[in-house]
Scaffold this active site. Structure first.
Site, PDB file in Angstrom:
ATOM      1  N   ARG A  63      71.943  92.006  39.154  1.00  0.00           N
ATOM      2  CA  ARG A  63      70.993  91.181  39.904  1.00  0.00           C
ATOM      3  C   ARG A  63      70.578  91.839  41.217  1.00  0.00           C
ATOM      4  NH1 ARG A  63      74.238  85.672  39.923  1.00  0.00           N
ATOM      5  NH2 ARG A  63      75.935  87.190  39.990  1.00  0.00           N
TER       6      ARG A  63
ATOM      7  N   ASP B  30      77.194  93.598  37.167  1.00  0.00           N
ATOM      8  CA  ASP B  30      76.121  92.712  37.614  1.00  0.00           C
ATOM      9  C   ASP B  30      74.896  93.571  37.930  1.00  0.00           C
ATOM     10  OD1 ASP B  30      74.515  90.794  38.998  1.00  0.00           O
ATOM     11  OD2 ASP B  30      76.310  89.720  39.641  1.00  0.00           O
TER      12      ASP B  30
ATOM     13  N   CYS C  49      70.502  80.623  34.327  1.00  0.00           N
ATOM     14  CA  CYS C  49      71.534  80.611  33.287  1.00  0.00           C
ATOM     15  C   CYS C  49      71.103  79.564  32.269  1.00  0.00           C
ATOM     16  CB  CYS C  49      72.904  80.285  33.877  1.00  0.00           C
ATOM     17  SG  CYS C  49      74.215  80.184  32.627  1.00  0.00           S
TER      18      CYS C  49
ATOM     19  N   ARG D 266      73.152  87.516  34.754  1.00  0.00           N
ATOM     20  CA  ARG D 266      73.291  88.532  35.806  1.00  0.00           C
ATOM     21  C   ARG D 266      72.277  89.656  35.619  1.00  0.00           C
ATOM     22  NH1 ARG D 266      79.639  89.397  35.338  1.00  0.00           N
ATOM     23  NH2 ARG D 266      80.299  87.237  35.524  1.00  0.00           N
TER      24      ARG D 266
ATOM     25  N   CYS E 175      77.187  77.047  36.356  1.00  0.00           N
ATOM     26  CA  CYS E 175      75.801  77.191  36.811  1.00  0.00           C
ATOM     27  C   CYS E 175      75.069  75.856  36.957  1.00  0.00           C
ATOM     28  CB  CYS E 175      75.041  78.130  35.879  1.00  0.00           C
ATOM     29  SG  CYS E 175      75.664  79.824  35.928  1.00  0.00           S
TER      30      CYS E 175
ATOM     31  N   SER F 208      76.437  77.923  48.176  1.00  0.00           N
ATOM     32  CA  SER F 208      76.731  79.107  47.368  1.00  0.00           C
ATOM     33  C   SER F 208      78.080  79.670  47.776  1.00  0.00           C
ATOM     34  CB  SER F 208      75.646  80.172  47.557  1.00  0.00           C
ATOM     35  OG  SER F 208      75.992  81.372  46.897  1.00  0.00           O
TER      36      SER F 208
ATOM     37  N   ARG G 190      69.920  76.635  48.347  1.00  0.00           N
ATOM     38  CA  ARG G 190      70.637  77.385  47.312  1.00  0.00           C
ATOM     39  C   ARG G 190      69.687  78.379  46.679  1.00  0.00           C
ATOM     40  NH1 ARG G 190      74.864  78.290  44.216  1.00  0.00           N
ATOM     41  NH2 ARG G 190      74.628  78.772  42.024  1.00  0.00           N
ATOM     42  N   VAL G 191      70.155  79.601  46.523  1.00  0.00           N
ATOM     43  CA  VAL G 191      69.445  80.616  45.743  1.00  0.00           C
ATOM     44  C   VAL G 191      70.176  80.706  44.414  1.00  0.00           C
ATOM     45  CG1 VAL G 191      68.723  83.010  45.612  1.00  0.00           C
ATOM     46  CG2 VAL G 191      68.770  81.850  47.829  1.00  0.00           C
ATOM     47  N   HIS G 192      69.501  80.345  43.332  1.00  0.00           N
ATOM     48  CA  HIS G 192      70.152  80.193  42.024  1.00  0.00           C
ATOM     49  C   HIS G 192      69.539  81.160  41.024  1.00  0.00           C
ATOM     50  CE1 HIS G 192      72.444  77.678  39.087  1.00  0.00           C
ATOM     51  NE2 HIS G 192      71.492  78.085  38.246  1.00  0.00           N
TER      52      HIS G 192
END
Length: 416
Positions: free
Chosen positions: A329, A327, A245, A289, A258, A351, A240-242
Site C-alpha cells: 500500500r 504490504d 477490504c 494491502r 476491517c 487507526s 479514518r483513512v481506510h
C-alpha cells in the site's frame, strides 16, 4: 455497427509532442496557469498526459466501443454536474511537492476551462462532489442502543447519516511521485512501463508528458458535518483513512477487523460532528494491502494450513511467502487527499496503523489522540491479525504481545 470499422490505420505513440495540446504546469498558483488534464482519446493530439480518465474502467470502455455501444468520439455533457459544495482552494494545493497523486483542481474544470471546452478540447473532471445518505446496520444499532442520538442534521431518526462525498481519480505527477519513493523519474517510468506489460509506451518515449493517469482504483471520501471545517485546526476533526477490504467491508468476513473498524470510525465521525466537530472517512481502493484479492485468499489458505495452524507470529511471513512483500500500500501518497481538503490537524485518528500515522505526521499534519478499535468489536477469528499488528508496532493502549503469546494466538477456521 462498430464505431471503429472506419479506422484505416493505427496511430502509434512517438517521441514527438502532440499538436494543439494545452500545457501543464504542476503546482501553478491558479488552475488556468496550471492547465487542464486532458487524457481522453476523442482527439489524440490534444492529450497532454499519459493514460486515460477512469483508468481502471478503460478496458470496459474499450469493450463498449468495440461492441458499438459507445461512440468513441462522445464528449461528456457536464451540464449541472458541478460540485454540490466548494472545496478549497487551499495553500497546500500549490505548495511544491505536496500533492502529487491527484489533481486538486479536478472538480471544477467545467467552469474554469469553459472556453477550452467550447473550442473542442475534451476536458473531464477527475473529482466529483455530491451529497448523500449513508445507511449502515451498525449505525442503526448504535442509535437503538443509545450510543448515538438522532439530531436531524448529521443523523436522521431512521439512522441515515448525512454526508458530503467525493470520488477522486488518481492523477500522478511523475517527478513528484518518484521523489516520494526515493527513486529517479526515469527508473519509475521504466518500471511502470515494464510491470504493466508495456501498456503505456509514452512512459518511456514521452518524457515531455509528466502526468500519468494510472489504471488503478481511486478513492472516495465521506465528510460528516461541514466540509469547510476540515481546514480549521480549531474544529475537532475525527478521521479514518481506510483501505478497501471487500470481503469484510461488504460481506462481513470475520477473519479481519476491517468492517468493524470502518463502522466504528463512522460512529465516531457522527458523534464528533454532533459535538460541533467534523468527521472524515477516506476510502481507498487498495484491496488486500494492494496485493489483490486472489493473493489475499491464497494467503488465507497458507495461514490456516501451515504446520501449527494460523498463528500471529507467522501472520506477516505467510503473506511475504506468497506475494514476496508484506504490504504494497505504501502510504507515502495517502496524505494527498488530506492536503486537498486543507487538513492541518487531526484531533482523533481512528487507526492503529503505524504506517498511516507516520505518513500523515511526516506530511506535516498534526495528530492528537489515536483511537483503537474496542476489544468487543474484534471478531474471534481476527485476533491473530490484531496480535500480529500490535507486535509489529501498531498503536495499542495496552500491552504488546510477546513472542510466546504470538505463537499461542490462533485463529478459528478459515473465516472467508
Amino acid at each position: 455497427m462498430s464505431t471503429i470499422s472506419s479506422q484505416s490505420h493505427i496511430r502509434l505513440t512517438s517521441h514527438s509532442g502532440g499538436f494543439g495540446a494545452l500545457p501543464l504546469q504542476w503546482d501553478a498558483p491558479t488552475p488556468r496557469e496550471r492547465g487542464p488534464v486532458v487524457g481522453t482519446t476523442t482527439k489524440r493530439s490534444h492529450r497532454n498526459v499519459i493514460g486515460t480518465h477512469s483508468g481502471s474502467y478503460s478496458v470496459y470502455r474499450a469493450l463498449a466501443v468495440a461492441a458499438g455501444a459507445l461512440d468513441r468520439m462522445h464528449r461528456a455533457d457536464l451540464t449541472n454536474t458541478s460540485p454540490t459544495v466548494r472545496i478549497g482552494p487551499y495553500p497546500q494545493w500549490t505548495q511544491p511537492g505536496l500533492i502529487t497523486s491527484l489533481d486538486p483542481w479536478g472538480a471544477t474544470v467545467a467552469e474554469v476551462f469553459a472556453d477550452e471546452l467550447a473550442a473542442g478540447y475534451d476536458i473531464r473532471p477527475t473529482i466529483a462532489v455530491t451529497q448523500a445518505h449513508v445507511i449502515l446496520p451498525e449505525v442503526i444499532d448504535a442509535l437503538a442502543r443509545g450510543r448515538l442520538k438522532a439530531d436531524g442534521r448529521v443523523l436522521t431518526a431512521g439512522g441515515a447519516a448525512v454526508v458530503t462525498k467525493a470520488a477522486i481519480e488518481p492523477v500522478w505527477y511523475l517527478p513528484g511521485v518518484a521523489k516520494h519513493f526515493g527513486c529517479s523519474e526515469a527508473d519509475l517510468r521504466r518500471v511502470l512501463f515494464e510491470e504493466t506489460g508495456g501498456m503505456y509506451p509514452e512512459l518511456v518515449t514521452r518524457s515531455d508528458l509528466e502526468v500519468f493517469l494510472p489504471p488503478i482504483g481511486g478513492q472516495t471520501i465521506y465528510i460528516f458535518g461541514s466540509p469547510a471545517d476540515l481546514a480549521n485546526p480549531e474544529v475537532e476533526l475525527t478521521a479514518r483513512v481506510h483501505d478497501e477490504c471487500n470481503g469484510s467491508d461488504v460481506f462481513g468476513s470475520d477473519i479481519c477487523t476491517c468492517r468493524p473498524y470502518l463502522t466504528h470510525a463512522i460512529e465516531e465521525c457522527i458523534a464528533g460532528a454532533q459535538r460541533g466537530g467534523v468527521g472524515l472517512v477516506a476510502y481507498s481502493r487498495k484491496e488486500g494491502r494492494a496485493l489483490g484479492e486472489v493473493t489475499k485468499f491464497l494467503v488465507y489458505n497458507a495461514r490456516k494450513r501451515q504446520v501449527g495452524g494460523d498463528t500471529a507470529d507467522q501472520y506477516f511471513a505467510r503473506t511475504e511467502c506468497v506475494a514476496g512483500v508484506q504490504d504494497m500500500r505504501f502510504q507515502e501518497l495517502m496524505p494527498d487527499v488530506l492536503h486537498w481538503l486543507g487538513v492541518r490537524k487531526i484531533h482523533r485518528l481512528v487507526s492503529m496503523s503505524n504506517m498511516k500515522f507516520d505518513a500523515i505526521t511526516g506530511a506535516g499534519i498534526e495528530v492528537g489522540e489515536r483511537v483503537n478499535i474496542p476489544d468487543e468489536l474484534i471478531p474471534a477469528d481476527a485476533r491473530v491479525e490484531m496480535d500480529a499488528k500490535m507486535a509489529a508496532g501498531y498503536f495499542t493502549p495496552g500491552a504488546v504481545p510477546d513472542a510466546d503469546e504470538l505463537k499461542q494466538a490462533k485463529g478459528r477456521g478459515l473465516g472467508e
